[in-house]
Design an enzyme around this catalytic site. Structure first.
Site, PDB file in Angstrom:
ATOM      1  N   CYS A  74     -29.855  24.409  -3.923  1.00  0.00           N
ATOM      2  CA  CYS A  74     -30.329  24.527  -2.540  1.00  0.00           C
ATOM      3  C   CYS A  74     -31.393  23.469  -2.255  1.00  0.00           C
ATOM      4  O   CYS A  74     -31.871  22.761  -3.146  1.00  0.00           O
ATOM      5  CB  CYS A  74     -30.874  25.936  -2.297  1.00  0.00           C
ATOM      6  N   CYS A 102     -34.670  23.682  -4.231  1.00  0.00           N
ATOM      7  CA  CYS A 102     -34.518  23.251  -5.625  1.00  0.00           C
ATOM      8  C   CYS A 102     -34.382  21.736  -5.726  1.00  0.00           C
ATOM      9  O   CYS A 102     -34.870  21.117  -6.678  1.00  0.00           O
ATOM     10  CB  CYS A 102     -33.329  23.955  -6.265  1.00  0.00           C
ATOM     11  N   ASN A 106     -31.772  33.005 -11.602  1.00  0.00           N
ATOM     12  CA  ASN A 106     -32.410  33.455 -10.363  1.00  0.00           C
ATOM     13  C   ASN A 106     -32.998  34.856 -10.522  1.00  0.00           C
ATOM     14  O   ASN A 106     -32.425  35.731 -11.184  1.00  0.00           O
ATOM     15  CB  ASN A 106     -31.453  33.385  -9.172  1.00  0.00           C
ATOM     16  N   CYS A 158     -34.882  30.678  -7.283  1.00  0.00           N
ATOM     17  CA  CYS A 158     -33.592  30.177  -7.766  1.00  0.00           C
ATOM     18  C   CYS A 158     -33.639  29.827  -9.248  1.00  0.00           C
ATOM     19  O   CYS A 158     -34.707  29.560  -9.821  1.00  0.00           O
ATOM     20  CB  CYS A 158     -33.202  28.919  -7.004  1.00  0.00           C
ATOM     21  N   GLU A 178     -34.631  37.831  -8.128  1.00  0.00           N
ATOM     22  CA  GLU A 178     -34.796  38.279  -6.740  1.00  0.00           C
ATOM     23  C   GLU A 178     -35.865  39.367  -6.648  1.00  0.00           C
ATOM     24  O   GLU A 178     -36.451  39.790  -7.644  1.00  0.00           O
ATOM     25  CB  GLU A 178     -33.443  38.764  -6.206  1.00  0.00           C
ATOM     26  N   GLU A 210     -32.639  27.068 -10.720  1.00  0.00           N
ATOM     27  CA  GLU A 210     -33.105  25.708 -11.001  1.00  0.00           C
ATOM     28  C   GLU A 210     -34.634  25.666 -11.046  1.00  0.00           C
ATOM     29  O   GLU A 210     -35.235  24.956 -11.846  1.00  0.00           O
ATOM     30  CB  GLU A 210     -32.614  24.740  -9.922  1.00  0.00           C
TER      31      GLU A 210
HETATM   32  N1  THU Z   1     -29.711  30.574  -5.790  1.00  0.00           N
HETATM   33  C1  THU Z   1     -30.012  29.856  -6.912  1.00  0.00           C
HETATM   34  O1  THU Z   1     -30.394  30.418  -7.940  1.00  0.00           O
HETATM   35  N2  THU Z   1     -29.900  28.513  -6.865  1.00  0.00           N
HETATM   36  C2  THU Z   1     -29.518  27.800  -5.756  1.00  0.00           C
HETATM   37  O2  THU Z   1     -29.543  26.589  -5.764  1.00  0.00           O
HETATM   38  C3  THU Z   1     -29.076  28.524  -4.561  1.00  0.00           C
HETATM   39  C4  THU Z   1     -29.242  29.983  -4.558  1.00  0.00           C
HETATM   40  C5  THU Z   1     -29.858  32.025  -5.829  1.00  0.00           C
HETATM   41  C6  THU Z   1     -30.939  32.562  -4.935  1.00  0.00           C
HETATM   42  C7  THU Z   1     -30.487  33.961  -4.694  1.00  0.00           C
HETATM   43  O3  THU Z   1     -30.941  34.787  -5.767  1.00  0.00           O
HETATM   44  C8  THU Z   1     -28.973  33.883  -4.764  1.00  0.00           C
HETATM   45  O4  THU Z   1     -28.672  32.642  -5.385  1.00  0.00           O
HETATM   46  C9  THU Z   1     -28.279  33.947  -3.425  1.00  0.00           C
HETATM   47  O5  THU Z   1     -28.800  33.022  -2.551  1.00  0.00           O
END
Ligand code: THU
Length: 128
Positions: free
Chosen positions: A86, A89, A42, A53, A44, A55
């Site tokens: 999520c 994804c 991930n 994310c 940000e 995935e």
């Molecule tokens: N996140 C993912 O990388 N994958 C997911 O399926 C859910 C959330 C990340 C996004 C963000 O950087 C952090 O987790 C908190 O939500």
């Protein structure tokens, strides 16, 4: 299905996470149809909506490398129970795979296998 190489790749990618806002690093690794493993983490941003994310960074990297057919995905977090992908994804993966096994893993060694078709039974699809 030998999940170990995928878990190792997802764990290694997770170490590269850029998540200074959530402090929730995630690693994902896709097994592609040709046997290649493509990992993502991930990323940000100070604009929260720009976070991507693990995935989806993995799927984007796979497409960029010329591979469009994922056959399995492992996701590694420090959540208990292990976090599932999520909604965004799920839709992203469903664009490229009708179904695939998803292994949700955490650092304590919990592993829970689910199917994308159970996580997202009716994806959005336009018949162009
Ligand atoms: N996140 C993912 O990388 N994958 C997911 O399926 C859910 C959330 C990340 C996004 C963000 O950087 C952090 O987790 C908190 O939500």
């Amino acid at each position: 299905m030998d999940w170990e190489p995928l878990i190792a790749a997802a764990t290694a990618a997770r170490a590269n996470s850029y998540s200074p806002y959530s402090h929730f690093p995630v690693g994902a690794a896709l097994l592609m149809e040709d046997g290649t493993i493509v990992a993502g983490t991930n990323v940000e941003n100070t604009i929260p909506a720009l976070a991507v994310c693990a995935e989806r960074t993995a799927m984007v990297a796979a497409v960029a490398s010329g591979r469009r057919r994922p056959v399995a995905v492992a996701v590694v977090t420090d959540a208990s129970p292990p976090a599932r992908p999520c909604g965004l994804c799920r839709q992203m993966l469903a664009e490229f795979a009708d179904d695939l096994p998803v292994l949700a893993c955490n650092l304590q060694g919990d592993r829970e296998e689910v199917r994308l078709s159970d996580l997202l039974p009716q994806r959005f699809k336009l018949d162009w």
